[in-house]
Scaffold this motif. Structure first.
Motif, PDB file in Angstrom:
ATOM      1  N   PRO A 172       0.807  -1.221   0.000  1.00 31.13           N
ATOM      2  CA  PRO A 172       0.000   0.000   0.000  1.00 31.13           C
ATOM      3  C   PRO A 172       0.842   1.273   0.000  1.00 31.13           C
ATOM      4  O   PRO A 172       0.454   2.270  -0.614  1.00 31.13           O
ATOM      5  CB  PRO A 172      -0.846  -0.119   1.277  1.00 31.13           C
ATOM      6  N   ALA A 173       1.987   1.243   0.673  1.00 34.88           N
ATOM      7  CA  ALA A 173       2.854   2.429   0.691  1.00 34.88           C
ATOM      8  C   ALA A 173       3.369   2.734  -0.698  1.00 34.88           C
ATOM      9  O   ALA A 173       3.375   3.897  -1.138  1.00 34.88           O
ATOM     10  CB  ALA A 173       4.014   2.216   1.659  1.00 34.88           C
ATOM     11  N   ASP A 187      13.534   3.469   1.335  1.00 37.39           N
ATOM     12  CA  ASP A 187      13.445   2.931   2.695  1.00 37.39           C
ATOM     13  C   ASP A 187      12.920   1.497   2.690  1.00 37.39           C
ATOM     14  O   ASP A 187      13.355   0.658   3.502  1.00 37.39           O
ATOM     15  CB  ASP A 187      12.535   3.810   3.557  1.00 37.39           C
ATOM     16  N   LEU A 188      11.997   1.221   1.798  1.00 35.78           N
ATOM     17  CA  LEU A 188      11.397  -0.109   1.744  1.00 35.78           C
ATOM     18  C   LEU A 188      12.290  -1.120   1.035  1.00 35.78           C
ATOM     19  O   LEU A 188      12.247  -2.311   1.342  1.00 35.78           O
ATOM     20  CB  LEU A 188      10.052  -0.039   1.012  1.00 35.78           C
ATOM     21  N   ALA A 189      13.100  -0.650   0.103  1.00 40.59           N
ATOM     22  CA  ALA A 189      13.855  -1.570  -0.760  1.00 40.59           C
ATOM     23  C   ALA A 189      14.921  -2.349   0.010  1.00 40.59           C
ATOM     24  O   ALA A 189      14.993  -3.577  -0.069  1.00 40.59           O
ATOM     25  CB  ALA A 189      14.479  -0.813  -1.915  1.00 40.59           C
ATOM     26  N   GLY A 190      15.796  -1.639   0.704  1.00 42.38           N
ATOM     27  CA  GLY A 190      16.835  -2.305   1.481  1.00 42.38           C
ATOM     28  C   GLY A 190      17.806  -3.126   0.660  1.00 42.38           C
ATOM     29  O   GLY A 190      18.330  -4.130   1.128  1.00 42.38           O
ATOM     30  N   ASP A 191      18.060  -2.702  -0.584  1.00 45.13           N
ATOM     31  CA  ASP A 191      18.956  -3.426  -1.488  1.00 45.13           C
ATOM     32  C   ASP A 191      19.948  -2.415  -2.049  1.00 45.13           C
ATOM     33  O   ASP A 191      19.551  -1.509  -2.794  1.00 45.13           O
ATOM     34  CB  ASP A 191      18.122  -4.063  -2.605  1.00 45.13           C
ATOM     35  N   PRO A 192      21.258  -2.534  -1.725  1.00 41.95           N
ATOM     36  CA  PRO A 192      22.229  -1.535  -2.169  1.00 41.95           C
ATOM     37  C   PRO A 192      22.265  -1.338  -3.681  1.00 41.95           C
ATOM     38  O   PRO A 192      22.374  -0.202  -4.166  1.00 41.95           O
ATOM     39  CB  PRO A 192      23.565  -2.071  -1.647  1.00 41.95           C
ATOM     40  N   ALA A 193      22.174  -2.438  -4.441  1.00 41.83           N
ATOM     41  CA  ALA A 193      22.205  -2.305  -5.899  1.00 41.83           C
ATOM     42  C   ALA A 193      20.957  -1.590  -6.403  1.00 41.83           C
ATOM     43  O   ALA A 193      21.033  -0.706  -7.264  1.00 41.83           O
ATOM     44  CB  ALA A 193      22.327  -3.682  -6.552  1.00 41.83           C
TER      45      ALA A 193
END
Length: 211
Positions: free
Chosen positions: A9-10, A36-42
């Motif tokens: 939903p965000a 913020d939601l991804a959390g993946d450096p690439a």
């Protein structure tokens, strides 16, 4: 937002926000939530590329963090360009650039990497999909978006790389090269964790941010 159940939903709200009201502040907020939601450096690097394209990098921290991450990824030309943009926009002060970063993006380092581009292209032609994708990343880093797109296409032909990563970067390169229909076609092929970012690129292509 830390709860994974909040993510769909965000992201949906963030996408709808920029689709309906594509102001710089909304783009910054939407892509900030996504980061913020991804959390993946690439993936974070790819998100920041869209933030830069949309003109919503603001403040010293944005520029310094992005340039440092690019330097860590050995994309020296792009790191230098990001810092130069920050300096031009008076958001970065030369005296506040960390010495280690300044050394990594020094003119000699940029010139060395630029001089290596023809060799990378030649190795991509003869090598694997991974080599072609890496060559595409380096051409993208120097703003040579049409050449980057060609190399990403070659990476797809050769195989062995995640097609979602390659199609996302192909779409971004084509978008930056002004080849919108081809960019949209590539971005629509992206599935999985990068599909949301492809959707943001498609929205940006359809409705550029307004003042």
């Amino acid at each position: 937002i830390s709860n994974a159940s909040f993510a769909p939903p965000a992201l949906s709200f963030a996408h709808d926000l920029v689709a309906g009201y594509p102001t710089p502040s909304n783009w910054r907020d939407a892509l900030g939530v996504y980061r913020d939601l991804a959390g993946d450096p690439a993936l974070d690097l790819d998100i920041r590329r869209l933030m830069r394209a949309a003109g919503v990098l603001t403040g010293e921290r944005d520029y310094m963090e992005f340039a440092s991450a690019l330097a860590d990824a050995r994309l020296i030309g792009e790191a230098r360009a990001v810092i130069d943009e920050g300096l031009q926009r008076n958001m970065v002060e030369t005296a506040r650039i960390a010495p280690t970063l300044a050394t990594r993006i020094a003119p000699a380092a940029v010139a060395r990497d630029r001089a290596a581009l023809p060799g990378l292209r030649a190795r991509a032609q003869a090598g694997t999909g991974a080599i072609a994708r890496a060559a595409g990343d380096n051409f993208y880093a120097f703003g040579q978006y049409a050449d980057a797109a060609t190399l990403y296409g070659l990476a797809l032909q050769k195989g062995g790389e995640d097609p979602n990563i390659v199609n996302l970067r192909l779409g971004a390169a084509l978008a930056m090269a002004g080849r919108r229909p081809e960019a949209e076609a590539a971005l629509r092929l992206v599935t999985g964790p990068r599909a949301d970012l492809a959707g943001f690129w498609l929205t940006w292509l359809a409705r550029r941010p307004t003042a």
